[in-house]
Design a protein around this motif. Structure first.
Motif, PDB file in Angstrom:
ATOM      1  N   ALA A 199       0.933  -1.123  -0.172  1.00 13.96           N
ATOM      2  CA  ALA A 199       0.026  -0.145   0.024  1.00 13.96           C
ATOM      3  C   ALA A 199       0.894   1.217  -0.004  1.00 13.96           C
ATOM      4  CB  ALA A 199      -0.851   0.065   0.945  1.00 13.96           C
ATOM      5  N   THR A 200       0.190   2.290  -0.493  1.00 21.96           N
ATOM      6  CA  THR A 200       0.784   3.518  -0.280  1.00 21.96           C
ATOM      7  C   THR A 200      -0.306   4.600   0.306  1.00 21.96           C
ATOM      8  OG1 THR A 200       2.486   5.262  -1.224  1.00 21.96           O
ATOM      9  CG2 THR A 200       0.372   4.586  -2.609  1.00 21.96           C
ATOM     10  N   ALA A 201      -0.005   5.659   0.750  1.00 18.46           N
ATOM     11  CA  ALA A 201      -0.822   6.799   1.397  1.00 18.46           C
ATOM     12  C   ALA A 201      -0.219   8.072   1.192  1.00 18.46           C
ATOM     13  CB  ALA A 201      -1.267   6.408   2.779  1.00 18.46           C
ATOM     14  N   SER A 202      -1.028   9.112   1.145  1.00 12.42           N
ATOM     15  CA  SER A 202      -0.589  10.621   1.106  1.00 12.42           C
ATOM     16  C   SER A 202      -1.518  11.348   2.063  1.00 12.42           C
ATOM     17  CB  SER A 202      -0.766  11.136  -0.352  1.00 12.42           C
ATOM     18  OG  SER A 202      -0.039  10.609  -1.208  1.00 12.42           O
ATOM     19  N   PHE A 203      -1.092  12.439   2.689  1.00 13.94           N
ATOM     20  CA  PHE A 203      -1.767  12.964   3.561  1.00 13.94           C
ATOM     21  C   PHE A 203      -1.657  14.494   3.475  1.00 13.94           C
ATOM     22  CE2 PHE A 203       0.158   8.997   5.141  1.00 13.94           C
ATOM     23  CZ  PHE A 203      -0.707   8.402   5.684  1.00 13.94           C
ATOM     24  N   MET A 204      -2.828  15.541   3.981  1.00 13.39           N
ATOM     25  CA  MET A 204      -2.695  16.773   3.965  1.00 13.39           C
ATOM     26  C   MET A 204      -3.487  17.186   5.297  1.00 13.39           C
ATOM     27  SD  MET A 204      -2.717  18.372   0.334  1.00 13.39           S
ATOM     28  CE  MET A 204      -1.655  17.876  -0.962  1.00 13.39           C
TER      29      MET A 204
ATOM     30  N   MET B 257       3.343  -1.031   3.823  1.00 11.41           N
ATOM     31  CA  MET B 257       3.164   0.262   3.252  1.00 11.41           C
ATOM     32  C   MET B 257       4.312   0.872   2.917  1.00 11.41           C
ATOM     33  SD  MET B 257       0.549   3.392   4.703  1.00 11.41           S
ATOM     34  CE  MET B 257      -0.886   2.428   4.248  1.00 11.41           C
ATOM     35  N   GLN B 258       4.298   1.706   1.872  1.00  9.95           N
ATOM     36  CA  GLN B 258       5.564   2.379   1.325  1.00  9.95           C
ATOM     37  C   GLN B 258       5.236   3.759   0.886  1.00  9.95           C
ATOM     38  OE1 GLN B 258       7.640   0.481  -1.883  1.00  9.95           O
ATOM     39  NE2 GLN B 258       8.154   2.345  -2.703  1.00  9.95           N
ATOM     40  N   PHE B 259       6.035   4.714   1.564  1.00  9.44           N
ATOM     41  CA  PHE B 259       5.743   6.174   0.955  1.00  9.44           C
ATOM     42  C   PHE B 259       6.899   6.286   0.135  1.00  9.44           C
ATOM     43  CE2 PHE B 259       3.977   6.935   5.480  1.00  9.44           C
ATOM     44  CZ  PHE B 259       2.789   6.596   5.103  1.00  9.44           C
ATOM     45  N   ASN B 260       6.759   6.828  -1.168  1.00 10.33           N
ATOM     46  CA  ASN B 260       7.682   6.920  -2.231  1.00 10.33           C
ATOM     47  C   ASN B 260       8.521   8.073  -1.976  1.00 10.33           C
ATOM     48  OD1 ASN B 260       6.896   4.456  -3.302  1.00 10.33           O
ATOM     49  ND2 ASN B 260       5.026   5.698  -4.297  1.00 10.33           N
TER      50      ASN B 260
END
Length: 162
Positions: free
Chosen positions: A79-84, A114-117
């Motif tokens: 998985a990956t994810a982005s946050f604001m 989970m990986q943050f690129n």
């Protein structure tokens, strides 16, 4: 504060103002400047099998996250994810709540990790948060991000195995 699935029509009008400010600040995301609301929406509102969520206090959206497979096909097991987080609500636990939610969502969905690129190395608040949630820095791509104040800085690749 509660976290729930984002509703495109109801929530996007509250997400877009802080999304735009964060992108225009140019310190944490490599999205292009000057995106229209429709272009930004297509980048942020994640289709299944992913999802976009909002952190809500009362009726106010104070942050958002999107999550899903990091890569299609043979990379879809990570998985990956982005946050604001709206700047007016930073430092109040919104990022931690969204991060914890994303990790638990990915685990429950059967992802292997989970990986943050691309975590900007000068974004020390985010780096500390992800480390505290069990991520590790696997590598830093030097000078991969053009920061408006610091010039060319590195992007961390961060990972957590489940």
């Amino acid at each position: 504060m509660r976290i729930r699935a984002a509703d495109d029509d109801r929530d996007w009008p509250q997400i877009f103002p802080f999304f735009s400010r964060i992108v225009e600040d140019g310190e944490t995301y490599a999205y292009p400047d000057g995106m229209t609301a429709d272009t930004a929406r297509s980048l942020w509102m994640e289709p299944p099998p992913g999802q976009t969520v909002v952190a809500v206090r009362g009726d106010q959206v104070v942050g958002s996250a999107k999550m899903g497979p990091n890569r299609p096909g043979r990379g879809a097991h990570v998985a990956t994810a982005s946050f604001m987080v709206d700047a007016a609500h930073q430092g109040t636990g919104v990022g931690r709540a969204l991060g914890s939610y994303a990790v638990e969502w990915a685990r429950a969905a059967g992802y292997h990790g989970m990986q943050f690129n691309a975590v900007v190395e000068t974004n020390s608040v985010a780096v500390r948060l992800w480390l505290s949630l069990g991520f590790e820095i696997l590598a830093t791509v030097p000078e991969a991000f053009d920061h408006p104040r610091f010039g060319l800085v590195g992007l961390h690749v961060m990972y957590q195995k489940f």
